[in-house]
Design a protein around this motif. Structure first.
Motif, PDB file in Angstrom:
ATOM      1  N   ALA A  40       0.758  -1.108  -0.047  1.00 38.52           N
ATOM      2  CA  ALA A  40       0.040   0.033  -0.045  1.00 38.52           C
ATOM      3  C   ALA A  40       0.779   1.276  -0.060  1.00 38.52           C
ATOM      4  O   ALA A  40       0.539   2.189  -0.874  1.00 38.52           O
ATOM      5  N   GLU A  41       1.991   1.316   0.666  1.00 35.60           N
ATOM      6  CA  GLU A  41       2.997   2.440   0.723  1.00 35.60           C
ATOM      7  C   GLU A  41       3.414   2.602  -0.672  1.00 35.60           C
ATOM      8  O   GLU A  41       3.703   3.956  -1.002  1.00 35.60           O
ATOM      9  N   ALA A  42       3.862   1.578  -1.247  1.00 36.15           N
ATOM     10  CA  ALA A  42       4.518   1.748  -2.544  1.00 36.15           C
ATOM     11  C   ALA A  42       3.505   2.300  -3.471  1.00 36.15           C
ATOM     12  O   ALA A  42       3.888   3.251  -4.211  1.00 36.15           O
ATOM     13  N   ALA A  43       2.261   1.712  -3.651  1.00 34.98           N
ATOM     14  CA  ALA A  43       1.141   2.227  -4.213  1.00 34.98           C
ATOM     15  C   ALA A  43       0.998   3.684  -4.368  1.00 34.98           C
ATOM     16  O   ALA A  43       0.397   4.381  -5.131  1.00 34.98           O
ATOM     17  N   PRO A  61      -4.958   8.964 -15.456  1.00 35.44           N
ATOM     18  CA  PRO A  61      -5.571   7.964 -15.537  1.00 35.44           C
ATOM     19  C   PRO A  61      -6.101   7.464 -13.985  1.00 35.44           C
ATOM     20  O   PRO A  61      -5.703   7.858 -13.157  1.00 35.44           O
ATOM     21  N   ARG A  62      -7.230   6.688 -14.083  1.00 32.94           N
ATOM     22  CA  ARG A  62      -7.744   6.161 -12.906  1.00 32.94           C
ATOM     23  C   ARG A  62      -6.863   5.125 -12.355  1.00 32.94           C
ATOM     24  O   ARG A  62      -6.573   4.362 -13.144  1.00 32.94           O
ATOM     25  N   THR A  63      -7.054   5.098 -10.999  1.00 30.02           N
ATOM     26  CA  THR A  63      -5.958   3.985 -10.478  1.00 30.02           C
ATOM     27  C   THR A  63      -6.890   2.871  -9.854  1.00 30.02           C
ATOM     28  O   THR A  63      -7.926   3.018  -9.217  1.00 30.02           O
ATOM     29  N   VAL A  64      -6.427   1.711 -10.418  1.00 34.20           N
ATOM     30  CA  VAL A  64      -6.912   0.505  -9.958  1.00 34.20           C
ATOM     31  C   VAL A  64      -6.277  -0.506  -9.123  1.00 34.20           C
ATOM     32  O   VAL A  64      -5.092  -0.781  -9.501  1.00 34.20           O
ATOM     33  N   GLY A  65      -6.807  -1.049  -8.152  1.00 30.88           N
ATOM     34  CA  GLY A  65      -6.000  -1.978  -7.162  1.00 30.88           C
ATOM     35  C   GLY A  65      -6.692  -3.257  -7.257  1.00 30.88           C
ATOM     36  O   GLY A  65      -7.916  -3.658  -7.603  1.00 30.88           O
ATOM     37  N   ALA A  82      -3.515   4.101   0.322  1.00 27.71           N
ATOM     38  CA  ALA A  82      -3.599   4.324  -1.205  1.00 27.71           C
ATOM     39  C   ALA A  82      -4.825   4.566  -1.664  1.00 27.71           C
ATOM     40  O   ALA A  82      -5.620   3.487  -1.804  1.00 27.71           O
ATOM     41  N   PRO A  83      -5.168   5.855  -2.008  1.00 32.57           N
ATOM     42  CA  PRO A  83      -6.416   6.251  -2.369  1.00 32.57           C
ATOM     43  C   PRO A  83      -6.793   5.886  -3.715  1.00 32.57           C
ATOM     44  O   PRO A  83      -6.878   6.617  -4.683  1.00 32.57           O
ATOM     45  N   LEU A  84      -6.988   4.243  -3.997  1.00 35.24           N
ATOM     46  CA  LEU A  84      -7.614   4.070  -5.302  1.00 35.24           C
ATOM     47  C   LEU A  84      -8.991   4.641  -5.762  1.00 35.24           C
ATOM     48  O   LEU A  84      -9.733   4.729  -5.077  1.00 35.24           O
ATOM     49  N   ASP A  85      -8.806   4.504  -7.218  1.00 37.17           N
ATOM     50  CA  ASP A  85     -10.245   4.999  -7.756  1.00 37.17           C
ATOM     51  C   ASP A  85     -11.160   3.622  -7.937  1.00 37.17           C
ATOM     52  O   ASP A  85     -12.299   4.090  -7.842  1.00 37.17           O
ATOM     53  N   ILE A  86     -10.496   2.677  -8.010  1.00 41.10           N
ATOM     54  CA  ILE A  86     -11.292   1.439  -8.500  1.00 41.10           C
ATOM     55  C   ILE A  86     -10.602   0.277  -7.577  1.00 41.10           C
ATOM     56  O   ILE A  86      -9.336   0.069  -7.629  1.00 41.10           O
ATOM     57  N   GLU A 104     -19.843   0.742   1.509  1.00 41.40           N
ATOM     58  CA  GLU A 104     -18.949   1.081   2.612  1.00 41.40           C
ATOM     59  C   GLU A 104     -17.770   1.734   2.523  1.00 41.40           C
ATOM     60  O   GLU A 104     -17.132   2.918   3.333  1.00 41.40           O
ATOM     61  N   LEU A 105     -16.971   1.570   1.393  1.00 41.91           N
ATOM     62  CA  LEU A 105     -15.639   2.179   1.219  1.00 41.91           C
ATOM     63  C   LEU A 105     -16.006   3.308   0.159  1.00 41.91           C
ATOM     64  O   LEU A 105     -14.844   3.978  -0.139  1.00 41.91           O
ATOM     65  N   GLY A 106     -16.881   3.136  -0.585  1.00 41.75           N
ATOM     66  CA  GLY A 106     -17.100   4.487  -1.369  1.00 41.75           C
ATOM     67  C   GLY A 106     -16.180   4.419  -2.632  1.00 41.75           C
ATOM     68  O   GLY A 106     -15.625   5.650  -3.167  1.00 41.75           O
ATOM     69  N   VAL A 107     -15.852   3.404  -3.203  1.00 42.37           N
ATOM     70  CA  VAL A 107     -15.007   3.203  -4.311  1.00 42.37           C
ATOM     71  C   VAL A 107     -15.802   2.316  -5.238  1.00 42.37           C
ATOM     72  O   VAL A 107     -16.559   1.466  -5.094  1.00 42.37           O
ATOM     73  N   ARG A 108     -15.418   2.446  -6.552  1.00 42.91           N
ATOM     74  CA  ARG A 108     -15.953   1.720  -7.668  1.00 42.91           C
ATOM     75  C   ARG A 108     -15.247   0.421  -7.595  1.00 42.91           C
ATOM     76  O   ARG A 108     -14.040   0.073  -7.223  1.00 42.91           O
ATOM     77  N   VAL A 109     -16.296  -0.579  -7.971  1.00 41.43           N
ATOM     78  CA  VAL A 109     -15.788  -1.887  -8.234  1.00 41.43           C
ATOM     79  C   VAL A 109     -15.876  -2.609  -9.429  1.00 41.43           C
ATOM     80  O   VAL A 109     -16.854  -2.401 -10.032  1.00 41.43           O
ATOM     81  N   TRP A 110     -14.690  -3.294  -9.946  1.00 42.46           N
ATOM     82  CA  TRP A 110     -14.803  -4.400 -11.073  1.00 42.46           C
ATOM     83  C   TRP A 110     -14.710  -5.590 -10.711  1.00 42.46           C
ATOM     84  O   TRP A 110     -14.003  -6.013  -9.831  1.00 42.46           O
TER      85      TRP A 110
END
Length: 218
Positions: A40-43, A61-65, A82-86, A104-110
């Motif tokens: 997470a720290e590196a991301a 670009p949007r960031t995806v984990g 690491a404040p990911l978008d997706i 709950e986490l307010g993030v997009r999900v793929w």
């Protein structure tokens, strides 16, 4: 250009900065066990580098984990650092789990649907995720294998994704030499590449630029 582009498995800021100006829509970081795994720290550092880019439509670009069956609390901890978008889910995550993460986490999900022999029909697999995900992605079973699946399946999965109102991305063995064939024949909403833009297991900016160019030229 109508086909969205995602470059996955990034691990260094220098490669990310080399993408500036390319029509890339998403970049991905792997948190699951993998030779491409990042902390997470590196991301967090990589996300900061990505935020400075001007890529597709002049935007970062949007960031995806990328995760496999993560515990919600562990996922929450990653997102704090690491404040990911997706969040891209590759495991056995249920529609209920996906809804919970979105809410709950307010993030997009793929959600990724691995292609294996003997799978249930595309509509049967994807329909339960209506209202639970923001995109569907199909990939060769195992992920990151560099192997393609039977692209004739793309049409059924695209139809199933359309039925629940989400785009369909295609991954699995894509590279600069075959991606144009996929796009021309099957018109996925997006393509996702990782090993196909690597040299000796390391992301190669020249191959990334060539891959993007092949998608964009249509």
């Amino acid at each position: 250009m109508s086909t969205r582009i995602k470059i996955c498995g990034l691990r260094d800021a220098e490669t990310i900065r080399a993408m500036d100006g390319l029509p890339i829509h998403e970049i991905g970081f792997v948190f699951a066990k993998s030779r491409r795994q990042v902390t997470a720290e590196a991301a967090a550092e990589l996300i900061r580098a990505a935020r400075s880019l001007r890529c597709a439509d002049g935007m970062p670009p949007r960031t995806v984990g990328v995760f496999v069956d993560p515990e919600p609390e562990a996922l929450r901890d990653v997102l704090r650092a690491a404040p990911l978008d997706i969040v891209q889910l590759h495991g056995s995550e249920t529609p209920e789990y996906c809804r919970r993460i979105r809410s709950e986490l307010g993030v997009r999900v793929w959600k990724v649907f691995a292609i294996r022999g003997g799978d249930a029909p595309a509509a049967e697999r994807i329909a339960p995720y209506a209202g639970a995900i923001d995109a569907a992605l199909i990939d060769t079973a195992g992920g990151g294998t560099g192997s393609v699946f039977d692209w004739r399946l793309v049409t059924d999965y695209k139809t199933a994704a359309r039925a629940i109102g989400v785009p369909l991305y295609v991954a699995g063995g894509l590279n600069e030499y075959n991606v144009r064939e996929l796009v021309d024949a099957h018109e996925p909403d997006g393509v996702d590449v990782s090993s196909g833009v690597e040299t000796d297991g390391v992301k190669d900016p020249v191959k990334i630029r060539s891959f993007v160019g092949r998608v964009a030229e249509g």
